[in-house]
Structure formats: structure tokens, C-alpha cells
Design an enzyme around this catalytic site. Structure first.
Site, PDB file in Angstrom:
ATOM      1  N   ARG A 299       0.834  -1.202   0.000  1.00 18.40           N
ATOM      2  CA  ARG A 299       0.000   0.000   0.000  1.00 18.40           C
ATOM      3  C   ARG A 299       0.876   1.262   0.000  1.00 18.40           C
ATOM      4  O   ARG A 299       0.538   2.248  -0.651  1.00 18.40           O
ATOM      5  CB  ARG A 299      -0.943  -0.016   1.212  1.00 18.40           C
ATOM      6  CG  ARG A 299      -2.040  -1.063   1.041  1.00 18.40           C
ATOM      7  CD  ARG A 299      -3.020  -1.035   2.179  1.00 18.40           C
ATOM      8  NE  ARG A 299      -3.700   0.249   2.299  1.00 18.40           N
ATOM      9  CZ  ARG A 299      -4.342   0.638   3.397  1.00 18.40           C
ATOM     10  NH1 ARG A 299      -4.393  -0.154   4.449  1.00 18.40           N
ATOM     11  NH2 ARG A 299      -4.946   1.804   3.435  1.00 18.40           N
TER      12      ARG A 299
ATOM     13  N   ASN B  65      -7.986   9.170   5.886  1.00 19.51           N
ATOM     14  CA  ASN B  65      -6.986   8.615   4.971  1.00 19.51           C
ATOM     15  C   ASN B  65      -5.601   8.667   5.601  1.00 19.51           C
ATOM     16  O   ASN B  65      -5.277   9.594   6.339  1.00 19.51           O
ATOM     17  CB  ASN B  65      -7.002   9.384   3.649  1.00 19.51           C
ATOM     18  CG  ASN B  65      -8.338   9.269   2.955  1.00 19.51           C
ATOM     19  OD1 ASN B  65      -9.130   8.395   3.302  1.00 19.51           O
ATOM     20  ND2 ASN B  65      -8.607  10.138   2.003  1.00 19.51           N
TER      21      ASN B  65
ATOM     22  N   HIS C 164      -6.752   8.297  11.460  1.00 25.04           N
ATOM     23  CA  HIS C 164      -6.324   6.894  11.380  1.00 25.04           C
ATOM     24  C   HIS C 164      -4.821   6.754  11.188  1.00 25.04           C
ATOM     25  O   HIS C 164      -4.354   5.706  10.752  1.00 25.04           O
ATOM     26  CB  HIS C 164      -7.087   6.168  10.267  1.00 25.04           C
ATOM     27  CG  HIS C 164      -8.553   6.020  10.558  1.00 25.04           C
ATOM     28  ND1 HIS C 164      -9.492   5.639   9.620  1.00 25.04           N
ATOM     29  CD2 HIS C 164      -9.251   6.210  11.709  1.00 25.04           C
ATOM     30  CE1 HIS C 164     -10.696   5.601  10.176  1.00 25.04           C
ATOM     31  NE2 HIS C 164     -10.579   5.957  11.437  1.00 25.04           N
TER      32      HIS C 164
ATOM     33  N   CYS D 243       7.767   2.624  16.667  1.00 29.65           N
ATOM     34  CA  CYS D 243       8.402   1.575  17.468  1.00 29.65           C
ATOM     35  C   CYS D 243       7.358   0.994  18.417  1.00 29.65           C
ATOM     36  O   CYS D 243       6.696   1.747  19.137  1.00 29.65           O
ATOM     37  CB  CYS D 243       9.561   2.175  18.245  1.00 29.65           C
ATOM     38  SG  CYS D 243      10.275   1.033  19.433  1.00 29.65           S
TER      39      CYS D 243
ATOM     40  N   THR E  16     -16.650   9.235   1.810  1.00 23.77           N
ATOM     41  CA  THR E  16     -16.592   8.199   2.846  1.00 23.77           C
ATOM     42  C   THR E  16     -17.942   7.518   2.954  1.00 23.77           C
ATOM     43  O   THR E  16     -18.979   8.164   2.853  1.00 23.77           O
ATOM     44  CB  THR E  16     -16.146   8.778   4.217  1.00 23.77           C
ATOM     45  OG1 THR E  16     -16.295   7.767   5.218  1.00 23.77           O
ATOM     46  CG2 THR E  16     -16.902  10.015   4.621  1.00 23.77           C
ATOM     47  N   SER E  17     -17.896   6.193   3.183  1.00 24.24           N
ATOM     48  CA  SER E  17     -19.153   5.448   3.300  1.00 24.24           C
ATOM     49  C   SER E  17     -19.836   5.753   4.630  1.00 24.24           C
ATOM     50  O   SER E  17     -21.000   5.428   4.820  1.00 24.24           O
ATOM     51  CB  SER E  17     -18.888   3.946   3.176  1.00 24.24           C
ATOM     52  OG  SER E  17     -17.941   3.544   4.135  1.00 24.24           O
TER      53      SER E  17
ATOM     54  N   ASN F 272     -20.763  12.409  -2.305  1.00 23.56           N
ATOM     55  CA  ASN F 272     -20.372  11.017  -2.545  1.00 23.56           C
ATOM     56  C   ASN F 272     -21.116  10.493  -3.777  1.00 23.56           C
ATOM     57  O   ASN F 272     -22.237  10.915  -4.037  1.00 23.56           O
ATOM     58  CB  ASN F 272     -20.806  10.171  -1.321  1.00 23.56           C
ATOM     59  CG  ASN F 272     -19.807   9.097  -0.964  1.00 23.56           C
ATOM     60  OD1 ASN F 272     -18.653   9.408  -0.709  1.00 23.56           O
ATOM     61  ND2 ASN F 272     -20.230   7.859  -0.961  1.00 23.56           N
TER      62      ASN F 272
ATOM     63  N   GLU G 196     -22.425   7.605  -4.036  1.00 16.82           N
ATOM     64  CA  GLU G 196     -23.608   6.859  -3.562  1.00 16.82           C
ATOM     65  C   GLU G 196     -24.012   7.422  -2.212  1.00 16.82           C
ATOM     66  O   GLU G 196     -23.154   7.886  -1.460  1.00 16.82           O
ATOM     67  CB  GLU G 196     -23.296   5.359  -3.467  1.00 16.82           C
ATOM     68  CG  GLU G 196     -22.160   5.068  -2.525  1.00 16.82           C
ATOM     69  CD  GLU G 196     -21.693   3.620  -2.543  1.00 16.82           C
ATOM     70  OE1 GLU G 196     -22.162   2.844  -3.383  1.00 16.82           O
ATOM     71  OE2 GLU G 196     -20.853   3.279  -1.691  1.00 16.82           O
TER      72      GLU G 196
HETATM   73  P1  OAD Z   1     -15.003   3.268   2.124  1.00 15.78           P
HETATM   74  O1  OAD Z   1     -14.361   2.369   1.121  1.00 15.78           O
HETATM   75  O2  OAD Z   1     -15.823   2.649   3.188  1.00 15.78           O
HETATM   76  O3  OAD Z   1     -15.907   4.334   1.374  1.00 15.78           O
HETATM   77  C1  OAD Z   1     -15.417   5.075   0.318  1.00 15.78           C
HETATM   78  C2  OAD Z   1     -16.553   5.871  -0.289  1.00 15.78           C
HETATM   79  O4  OAD Z   1     -16.004   6.687  -1.314  1.00 15.78           O
HETATM   80  C3  OAD Z   1     -17.658   5.029  -0.921  1.00 15.78           C
HETATM   81  O5  OAD Z   1     -18.916   5.447  -0.391  1.00 15.78           O
HETATM   82  C4  OAD Z   1     -17.553   5.346  -2.414  1.00 15.78           C
HETATM   83  O6  OAD Z   1     -18.823   5.397  -3.038  1.00 15.78           O
HETATM   84  C5  OAD Z   1     -16.923   6.706  -2.372  1.00 15.78           C
HETATM   85  N1  OAD Z   1     -16.178   7.079  -3.590  1.00 15.78           N
HETATM   86  C6  OAD Z   1     -15.594   6.293  -4.528  1.00 15.78           C
HETATM   87  N2  OAD Z   1     -14.997   7.031  -5.477  1.00 15.78           N
HETATM   88  C7  OAD Z   1     -15.202   8.323  -5.147  1.00 15.78           C
HETATM   89  C8  OAD Z   1     -14.824   9.576  -5.723  1.00 15.78           C
HETATM   90  N3  OAD Z   1     -14.108   9.651  -6.854  1.00 15.78           N
HETATM   91  N4  OAD Z   1     -15.221  10.708  -5.092  1.00 15.78           N
HETATM   92  C9  OAD Z   1     -15.940  10.656  -3.955  1.00 15.78           C
HETATM   93  N5  OAD Z   1     -16.316   9.513  -3.365  1.00 15.78           N
HETATM   94  C10 OAD Z   1     -15.953   8.360  -3.941  1.00 15.78           C
HETATM   95  O7  OAD Z   1     -13.820   4.165   2.743  1.00 15.78           O
HETATM   96  P2  OAD Z   1     -13.866   5.057   4.059  1.00 15.78           P
HETATM   97  O8  OAD Z   1     -15.223   5.558   4.322  1.00 15.78           O
HETATM   98  O9  OAD Z   1     -12.755   6.026   3.943  1.00 15.78           O
HETATM   99  O10 OAD Z   1     -10.018   2.425   8.404  1.00 15.78           O
HETATM  100  O11 OAD Z   1     -13.486   3.979   5.148  1.00 15.78           O
HETATM  101  C11 OAD Z   1     -13.326   4.375   6.475  1.00 15.78           C
HETATM  102  C12 OAD Z   1     -12.280   3.528   7.142  1.00 15.78           C
HETATM  103  O12 OAD Z   1     -12.574   2.145   6.939  1.00 15.78           O
HETATM  104  C13 OAD Z   1     -10.882   3.662   6.554  1.00 15.78           C
HETATM  105  O13 OAD Z   1     -10.183   4.775   7.070  1.00 15.78           O
HETATM  106  C14 OAD Z   1     -10.242   2.376   6.980  1.00 15.78           C
HETATM  107  C15 OAD Z   1     -11.350   1.424   6.623  1.00 15.78           C
HETATM  108  O14 OAD Z   1     -11.370   0.216   7.287  1.00 15.78           O
HETATM  109  C16 OAD Z   1      -8.990   1.765   8.929  1.00 15.78           C
HETATM  110  O15 OAD Z   1      -8.223   1.105   8.278  1.00 15.78           O
HETATM  111  C17 OAD Z   1      -8.880   1.947  10.413  1.00 15.78           C
END
Ligand code: OAD
Length: 243
Positions: A63, A95, A112, A120, A180-181, A205, A207
């Protein structure tokens, strides 16, 4: 839009969708999301690291290589511009990729952690990201294992980052939840803190997020389209970032 024009205090909460147009995978999208292809409990928990630190490091090294190749997109750049236009702007991100900072955002609340650093496990000291030819890497000072400086499932968020985010959300006039979802806590509740404090809350978003704060708005589209359009509409003299 009118709310943004007159707002004194704005919070933007970003998620993986904001970096999607930089080529970084999101987590929960069917087919392309990381959690559709990998099991978080095997790669992103303290227990997984205890059991197989090399495997966890290999995944984060992969990553990290994606992040190193990625460059900020129009959404990151627009948020950096907004910070200069709004008297009190707080950028909170889930992010770990550092692309907001690379785009010029100076103060970013990282809920996060960051994949730009290691930590460490004995002393908690932040260390530069190590060479990954011999995994798992050790702390150059004390020889204990290093881990990525990120938050894993089951771990608390960095307390000062969370406190800053909750404070800013509770006090703001406008809260934007972008890419973010909205299913991971406590980040998902920040919009609720904002709504309770009387802020205008909008979700940007492609969706509709599952849980939305009462009275909130939803704007459908990609962050790299919506944010520059929003900036151009509210501050026409700023020009629209179409790159
Ligand atoms: P998700 O993968 O849950 O959600 C990402 C969102 O971005 C989805 O609703 C997509 O529809 C949307 N999306 C996709 N492409 C896009 C674009 N071009 N513009 C705008 N939106 C778009 O990711 P997060 O909500 O960030 O945590 O997830 C939250 C946390 O869950 C992350 O920080 C991570 C994960 O597990 C840890 O690792 C602790």
C-alpha cells in the site's frame, strides 16, 4: 452553497473516495475495495500483527508503494484552496496517504494515522518509513519491531486528533463529509455532532451514505468534480480546477 459562502467555521471530513481519483483503492466498494479482496482481521488488527508481522508489513509495504506513486487530485487541491478562503477551516481525514498535505493543506487532522511513518512498538517513537527489503523491520534505536503508524481495528484513535475533530465538528457552521461510506466510528458520528451543534451538513459522494445526520443534504458525484464546481460557484474569482 449560501451556507458555505457565509460560514466562519467549516469542517471537511474525507475518506478513501477522495483519493480514489489518485488511483488509490477504497475499502468497501464491491470488486475494487480493499476489503472485497483482503480480510481486515488478517492484516489490520493488533492480533494479526502479533501473529504474523511479516505478512502485515508486506501488505502495508504494497500500500505504501501505491501511495508513493500517487499524486493529489482536484479534490485534494480544492480542499487546500478552501482552507485559505474560510476563516476557520478544519480538514479531518480518515486517509493515511498524506495526499492532503502533498496538495498543500497545512493542518490536517489524521484520525487513522499515516502510512508515511512507522512506529516503534516498544517506545512508541515515530520513525521514518523503513526500507522494506527485510521484513519485518526493527527500530534503529532499540531493536524492537516497528509497525506502520496507522490505527488498526480494535485500537483507539489518537486522542488529540479525535478531540480536535469532535471539537471542530461541534462548533462548525458547515460540515462536509466527502468520499466516505460513513460506517466507521467514531468518524461517522462527527456529522451528527455537527448537526446537533446547528451546522449545515452535506454528504458529497457518488452513492448515498447509509447513515446520514438529520436534516443533512446529499450531493451525488465524484469528489474531483463536485469540489472544484463548489469552489467555483461559491468563490467565482478562484477559477475551477479542471485538470
Ligand atoms: P469506504 O471504502 O468505506 O468508502 C469510500 C466511499 O467513497 C464510498 O462510499 C464510495 O462510493 C466513495 N467514492 C468512490 N470514489 C469516489 C470519488 N471519486 N469521489 C468521492 N467519493 C468516492 O472508505 P472510508 O469511508 O474512507 O479504516 O473507510 C473508512 C475507514 O474504513 C478507513 O479509514 C479504513 C477502513 O477500514 C482503517 O483502516 C482503520
Amino acid at each position: 452553497m449560501a451556507a458555505l459562502r457565509t460560514a466562519e467555521r467549516v469542517v471537511a471530513l474525507t475518506g478513501a473516495g477522495v483519493s480514489a481519483e489518485s488511483g488509490l483503492p477504497t475499502f468497501r466498494e464491491a470488486q475494487t475495495g480493499l476489503w472485497a479482496r483482503y480480510r481486515p482481521e488478517e492484516l489490520a488488527t493488533p492480533e494479526a500483527f502479533d501473529m504474523d508481522p511479516r505478512l502485515v508489513w508486506e501488505w502495508y509495504a504494497w500500500r505504501h508503494s501505491l501511495v508513493e506513486r500517487a499524486v493529489p487530485n482536484a479534490a485534494h487541491r480544492t480542499l487546500a484552496k478552501m482552507a485559505a478562503l474560510i476563516p476557520n477551516f478544519t480538514l479531518v481525514t480518515q486517509n493515511i496517504d498524506g495526499l492532503h498535505q502533498q496538495a498543500g493543506s497545512l493542518r490536517v487532522v489524521e484520525l487513522h494515522g499515516s502510512i508515511r511513518h512507522a512506529r516503534c512498538i516498544r517506545e512508541g517513537a515515530i520513525r521514518p518509513w523503513p526500507p522494506t527489503n527485510d521484513l519485518p523491520p526493527s527500530c534503529p534505536e532499540c531493536g524492537a519491531l516497528l509497525r506502520p503508524d496507522v490505527v488498526w481495528f480494535g485500537e483507539p484513535l489518537p486522542s488529540s486528533a479525535l478531540a480536535q475533530a469532535v471539537h471542530a465538528a461541534s462548533q462548525c457552521d458547515v460540515f462536509l463529509s466527502i468520499g466516505t461510506s460513513g460506517v466507521v466510528e467514531p468518524a461517522a458520528s462527527l456529522a451528527y455532532h455537527a448537526a446537533q451543534g446547528g451546522a449545515t451538513v452535506a454528504y458529497l459522494n457518488p452513492e448515498r451514505p447509509k447513515n446520514t445526520a438529520p436534516g443533512s443534504f446529499y450531493v451525488c458525484g465524484l469528489a474531483g468534480d463536485i469540489l472544484p464546481a463548489l469552489l467555483g460557484a461559491v468563490w467565482p474569482d478562484q477559477g475551477v480546477d479542471t485538470e
